[in-house]
Design a protein around this motif. Structure first.
Motif, short mmCIF file in Angstrom:
data_model
loop_
_atom_site.label_atom_id
_atom_site.label_comp_id
_atom_site.label_asym_id
_atom_site.label_seq_id
_atom_site.Cartn_x
_atom_site.Cartn_y
_atom_site.Cartn_z
N GLN A 2 0.84 -1.20 0.00
CA GLN A 2 0.00 0.00 0.00
C GLN A 2 0.88 1.26 0.00
OE1 GLN A 2 -2.81 0.10 3.22
NE2 GLN A 2 -3.94 1.82 2.37
N GLN A 3 1.96 1.24 0.78
CA GLN A 3 2.89 2.38 0.82
C GLN A 3 3.52 2.61 -0.55
OE1 GLN A 3 2.05 3.96 4.07
NE2 GLN A 3 3.95 4.74 3.23
N GLN A 4 3.92 1.52 -1.21
CA GLN A 4 4.52 1.63 -2.54
C GLN A 4 3.53 2.25 -3.52
OE1 GLN A 4 5.66 -2.36 -3.50
NE2 GLN A 4 7.67 -2.19 -2.55
N GLN A 5 2.27 1.81 -3.43
CA GLN A 5 1.23 2.33 -4.33
C GLN A 5 1.04 3.83 -4.09
OE1 GLN A 5 1.51 -0.53 -6.14
NE2 GLN A 5 -0.48 0.10 -6.84
N GLN A 6 1.00 4.23 -2.82
CA GLN A 6 0.82 5.64 -2.48
C GLN A 6 2.02 6.46 -2.95
OE1 GLN A 6 0.04 5.39 1.72
NE2 GLN A 6 -2.16 5.10 1.43
N ASP A 7 3.23 5.92 -2.76
CA ASP A 7 4.43 6.62 -3.21
C ASP A 7 4.41 6.81 -4.72
OD1 ASP A 7 5.26 6.64 -0.59
OD2 ASP A 7 6.79 5.08 -0.84
N THR A 8 4.00 5.76 -5.45
CA THR A 8 3.92 5.84 -6.91
C THR A 8 2.90 6.88 -7.33
OG1 THR A 8 4.56 3.51 -7.08
CG2 THR A 8 3.48 4.49 -9.01
N GLU A 9 1.73 6.89 -6.67
CA GLU A 9 0.70 7.87 -7.00
C GLU A 9 1.20 9.29 -6.74
OE1 GLU A 9 -3.18 7.27 -5.23
OE2 GLU A 9 -3.09 5.14 -5.71
N LEU A 10 1.91 9.47 -5.64
CA LEU A 10 2.44 10.79 -5.29
C LEU A 10 3.44 11.26 -6.35
CD1 LEU A 10 2.22 12.94 -3.11
CD2 LEU A 10 4.12 11.84 -1.93
N LYS A 11 4.33 10.36 -6.77
CA LYS A 11 5.31 10.70 -7.81
C LYS A 11 4.61 11.07 -9.11
CE LYS A 11 9.00 7.86 -5.92
NZ LYS A 11 9.55 6.52 -5.92
N MET A 12 3.54 10.34 -9.44
CA MET A 12 2.79 10.65 -10.66
C MET A 12 2.13 12.02 -10.56
SD MET A 12 1.25 6.87 -11.48
CE MET A 12 0.13 7.40 -12.76
#
Length: 102
Positions: free
Chosen positions: A82-92
């Motif tokens: 979930q953290q990885q997904q949130q980090d990816t969304e934030l970068k996008m």
């Protein structure tokens, strides 16, 4: 994605199947039934603490420890995913902002 990374989306049946395979073999069906009877789906599963197990009917300390250890492993994997997904969304989102500001 590693097994358990999407545990939040598990159905009651998928949680029960995991418990059935995680419990000592002769207790697997009984404990799976306990989780089904308490309607433990993925969202609830990820919030479980060891203190919930005896309340649900899993009384033997050695079984509680064994099952909760496996639950914690899945909780950790799901949390990290979930953290990885949130980090990816934030970068996008940051990329979109940079592009829009050009």
């Amino acid at each position: 994605a590693p097994f358990g990374s999407k545990a939040r989306e598990w159905s009651v049946q998928e949680v029960a199947d995991f418990i059935r395979s995680s419990a000592p073999s002769q207790y697997g069906p009984q404990y799976a039934g306990v989780f089904e009877g308490n309607f433990i789906d993925g969202k609830r599963f990820l919030k479980l603490g060891i203190n919930h197990l005896p309340q649900m009917g899993i009384q033997r300390f050695d079984h509680m420890k064994l099952i909760f250890n496996k639950i914690q492993k899945i909780q950790k994997i799901a949390h990290e995913y979930q953290q990885q997904q949130q980090d990816t969304e934030l970068k996008m989102q940051v990329s979109v902002v940079k592009i829009q500001s050009l």
